[in-house]
Design a protein around this motif. Structure first.
Motif, mmCIF file in Angstrom:
data_model
loop_
_atom_site.group_PDB
_atom_site.id
_atom_site.type_symbol
_atom_site.label_atom_id
_atom_site.label_comp_id
_atom_site.label_asym_id
_atom_site.label_seq_id
_atom_site.Cartn_x
_atom_site.Cartn_y
_atom_site.Cartn_z
ATOM 1 N N ARG A 21 0.838 -1.211 0.000
ATOM 2 C CA ARG A 21 0.000 0.000 0.000
ATOM 3 C C ARG A 21 0.867 1.252 0.000
ATOM 4 N NH1 ARG A 21 -3.383 -2.988 3.524
ATOM 5 N NH2 ARG A 21 -2.344 -2.119 5.347
ATOM 6 N N ARG A 22 1.915 1.251 0.820
ATOM 7 C CA ARG A 22 2.799 2.413 0.904
ATOM 8 C C ARG A 22 3.517 2.643 -0.425
ATOM 9 N NH1 ARG A 22 4.774 1.179 5.386
ATOM 10 N NH2 ARG A 22 6.521 -0.083 4.673
ATOM 11 N N THR A 23 3.966 1.557 -1.064
ATOM 12 C CA THR A 23 4.650 1.678 -2.353
ATOM 13 C C THR A 23 3.710 2.215 -3.423
ATOM 14 O OG1 THR A 23 6.088 -0.168 -1.780
ATOM 15 C CG2 THR A 23 5.969 0.434 -4.099
ATOM 16 N N VAL A 24 2.479 1.704 -3.471
ATOM 17 C CA VAL A 24 1.502 2.194 -4.452
ATOM 18 C C VAL A 24 1.196 3.663 -4.202
ATOM 19 C CG1 VAL A 24 -0.894 1.987 -5.220
ATOM 20 C CG2 VAL A 24 0.490 -0.059 -4.927
ATOM 21 N N LYS A 25 1.011 4.028 -2.947
ATOM 22 C CA LYS A 25 0.733 5.423 -2.607
ATOM 23 C C LYS A 25 1.890 6.327 -3.030
ATOM 24 C CE LYS A 25 -0.150 8.425 1.309
ATOM 25 N NZ LYS A 25 -0.181 8.508 2.767
ATOM 26 N N ASP A 26 3.120 5.875 -2.776
ATOM 27 C CA ASP A 26 4.286 6.668 -3.182
ATOM 28 C C ASP A 26 4.378 6.816 -4.695
ATOM 29 O OD1 ASP A 26 4.972 7.017 -0.550
ATOM 30 O OD2 ASP A 26 6.508 5.434 -0.544
ATOM 31 N N GLN A 27 4.016 5.767 -5.428
ATOM 32 C CA GLN A 27 4.081 5.826 -6.885
ATOM 33 C C GLN A 27 2.980 6.722 -7.462
ATOM 34 O OE1 GLN A 27 6.482 4.596 -8.890
ATOM 35 N NE2 GLN A 27 7.525 4.050 -7.002
ATOM 36 N N ILE A 28 1.795 6.656 -6.881
ATOM 37 C CA ILE A 28 0.693 7.479 -7.388
ATOM 38 C C ILE A 28 0.891 8.937 -7.019
ATOM 39 C CG2 ILE A 28 -1.780 7.935 -7.133
ATOM 40 C CD1 ILE A 28 -2.176 4.909 -6.902
ATOM 41 N N LEU A 29 1.324 9.184 -5.795
ATOM 42 C CA LEU A 29 1.515 10.557 -5.323
ATOM 43 C C LEU A 29 2.986 10.964 -5.398
ATOM 44 C CD1 LEU A 29 -0.809 10.355 -2.202
ATOM 45 C CD2 LEU A 29 -1.374 11.211 -4.468
ATOM 46 N N TRP A 30 3.600 10.764 -6.548
ATOM 47 C CA TRP A 30 5.029 11.012 -6.702
ATOM 48 C C TRP A 30 5.390 12.484 -6.546
ATOM 49 C CZ3 TRP A 30 6.138 14.301 -10.690
ATOM 50 C CH2 TRP A 30 5.162 14.443 -11.665
ATOM 51 N N TRP A 31 4.461 13.385 -6.853
ATOM 52 C CA TRP A 31 4.771 14.813 -6.767
ATOM 53 C C TRP A 31 4.721 15.317 -5.327
ATOM 54 C CZ3 TRP A 31 0.128 12.901 -8.460
ATOM 55 C CH2 TRP A 31 -0.990 13.259 -7.740
ATOM 56 N N ARG A 32 4.199 14.539 -4.390
ATOM 57 C CA ARG A 32 4.069 14.966 -3.008
ATOM 58 C C ARG A 32 5.159 14.388 -2.113
ATOM 59 N NH1 ARG A 32 -1.825 14.358 -0.921
ATOM 60 N NH2 ARG A 32 -1.353 16.264 0.196
ATOM 61 N N ARG A 33 6.192 13.853 -2.705
ATOM 62 C CA ARG A 33 7.277 13.285 -1.897
ATOM 63 C C ARG A 33 7.946 14.395 -1.089
ATOM 64 N NH1 ARG A 33 9.559 9.654 -6.672
ATOM 65 N NH2 ARG A 33 7.999 8.027 -6.554
ATOM 66 N N PRO A 34 8.296 14.079 0.147
ATOM 67 C CA PRO A 34 8.941 15.123 0.962
ATOM 68 C C PRO A 34 10.324 15.458 0.413
ATOM 69 C CG PRO A 34 8.921 13.032 2.132
ATOM 70 C CD PRO A 34 8.120 12.844 0.872
ATOM 71 N N GLN A 35 10.624 16.743 0.427
ATOM 72 C CA GLN A 35 11.921 17.205 -0.035
ATOM 73 C C GLN A 35 12.916 17.135 1.112
ATOM 74 O OE1 GLN A 35 12.485 18.067 -3.245
ATOM 75 N NE2 GLN A 35 10.356 17.471 -3.646
ATOM 76 N N ARG A 36 14.095 16.654 0.827
ATOM 77 C CA ARG A 36 15.130 16.582 1.850
ATOM 78 C C ARG A 36 15.899 17.884 1.868
ATOM 79 N NH1 ARG A 36 17.932 10.670 1.899
ATOM 80 N NH2 ARG A 36 16.013 9.512 2.330
ATOM 81 N N ILE A 37 16.098 18.391 3.050
ATOM 82 C CA ILE A 37 16.883 19.619 3.222
ATOM 83 C C ILE A 37 18.199 19.228 3.878
ATOM 84 C CG2 ILE A 37 16.995 21.872 4.329
ATOM 85 C CD1 ILE A 37 13.933 21.885 4.222
ATOM 86 N N VAL A 38 19.267 19.513 3.195
ATOM 87 C CA VAL A 38 20.595 19.146 3.681
ATOM 88 C C VAL A 38 21.280 20.432 4.171
ATOM 89 C CG1 VAL A 38 22.803 18.096 3.068
ATOM 90 C CG2 VAL A 38 20.694 17.291 2.011
ATOM 91 N N PRO A 39 21.711 20.445 5.427
ATOM 92 C CA PRO A 39 22.373 21.655 5.940
ATOM 93 C C PRO A 39 23.742 21.847 5.257
ATOM 94 C CG PRO A 39 22.441 19.928 7.574
ATOM 95 C CD PRO A 39 21.602 19.427 6.438
ATOM 96 N N LEU A 40 24.103 23.086 5.066
ATOM 97 C CA LEU A 40 25.410 23.416 4.473
ATOM 98 C C LEU A 40 26.498 23.254 5.506
ATOM 99 C CD1 LEU A 40 24.448 26.627 2.476
ATOM 100 C CD2 LEU A 40 24.907 24.361 1.569
ATOM 101 N N ALA A 41 27.596 22.686 5.126
ATOM 102 C CA ALA A 41 28.743 22.510 6.027
ATOM 103 C C ALA A 41 29.550 23.790 6.035
ATOM 104 C CB ALA A 41 29.595 21.325 5.558
ATOM 105 N N ARG A 42 29.968 24.230 7.223
ATOM 106 C CA ARG A 42 30.790 25.445 7.326
ATOM 107 C C ARG A 42 32.207 25.125 7.576
ATOM 108 N NH1 ARG A 42 27.546 30.215 10.083
ATOM 109 N NH2 ARG A 42 25.506 29.589 9.452
#
Length: 153
Positions: A132-153
């Motif tokens: 179910r989770r895989t089907v939901k992820d495939q159907i709602l591909w545009w709603r995937r959470p975006q990963r935010i990667v912090p910049l290294a200083r």
């Protein structure tokens, strides 16, 4: 196209036999045999696995295999039977009423055949949270959470 039933008809008997053979044996008979054979082999293999038995996963897998075999038999057997009937009665003289009834029977058995294949999707949808989770992820591909990667200083 037949003016009586409104469906396509075969002009030669050889093409009709080939089509019925292809649809009845290749598309229906072979999947029934393969599903039953591998279902039995999977059932035997699951029973031998001790880890699955301890976790009680064997019951769920056995039930899924049993339902798949049952869906295949229920869905494709009427289609095979109808195609055998169609070959046997191919040279008989048929009235317009009988041709209409056979066209209806053909459409109903075709509908049962689609149950055999579509039923597997619903079987996995109801029985497996991961599926179910895989089907939901495939159907709602545009709603995937975006990963935010912090910049290294």
């Amino acid at each position: 196209m037949s003016p009586i039933t409104g469906v396509c008809i075969y002009t030669t008997d050889a093409f009709y036999v080939y089509t019925v053979f292809f649809l009845g044996i290749i598309l229906s008979g072979i999947p029934i045999l393969i599903t039953m054979t591998f279902g039995i082999l999977a059932y035997r293999n699951i029973r031998k696995t001790i880890i699955l038995t301890r976790l009680r996963i064997d019951r769920q897998l056995t039930m899924i295999i049993f339902i798949q075999v049952l869906l295949t038999l229920i869905g494709l057997s009427p289609y095979v039977i109808y195609n055998a009937y169609a070959i046997i009665t191919m040279n008989n003289e048929k009235s317009a009423d009988r041709k209409a009834k056979e066209a209806l029977a053909s459409n109903i058995t075709y509908l049962f055949g689609s149950v055999a294949y579509a039923g597997r999707f619903y079987l996995f949808m109801f029985s497996s949270p991961r599926f179910r989770r895989t089907v939901k992820d495939q159907i709602l591909w545009w709603r995937r959470p975006q990963r935010i990667v912090p910049l290294a200083r």
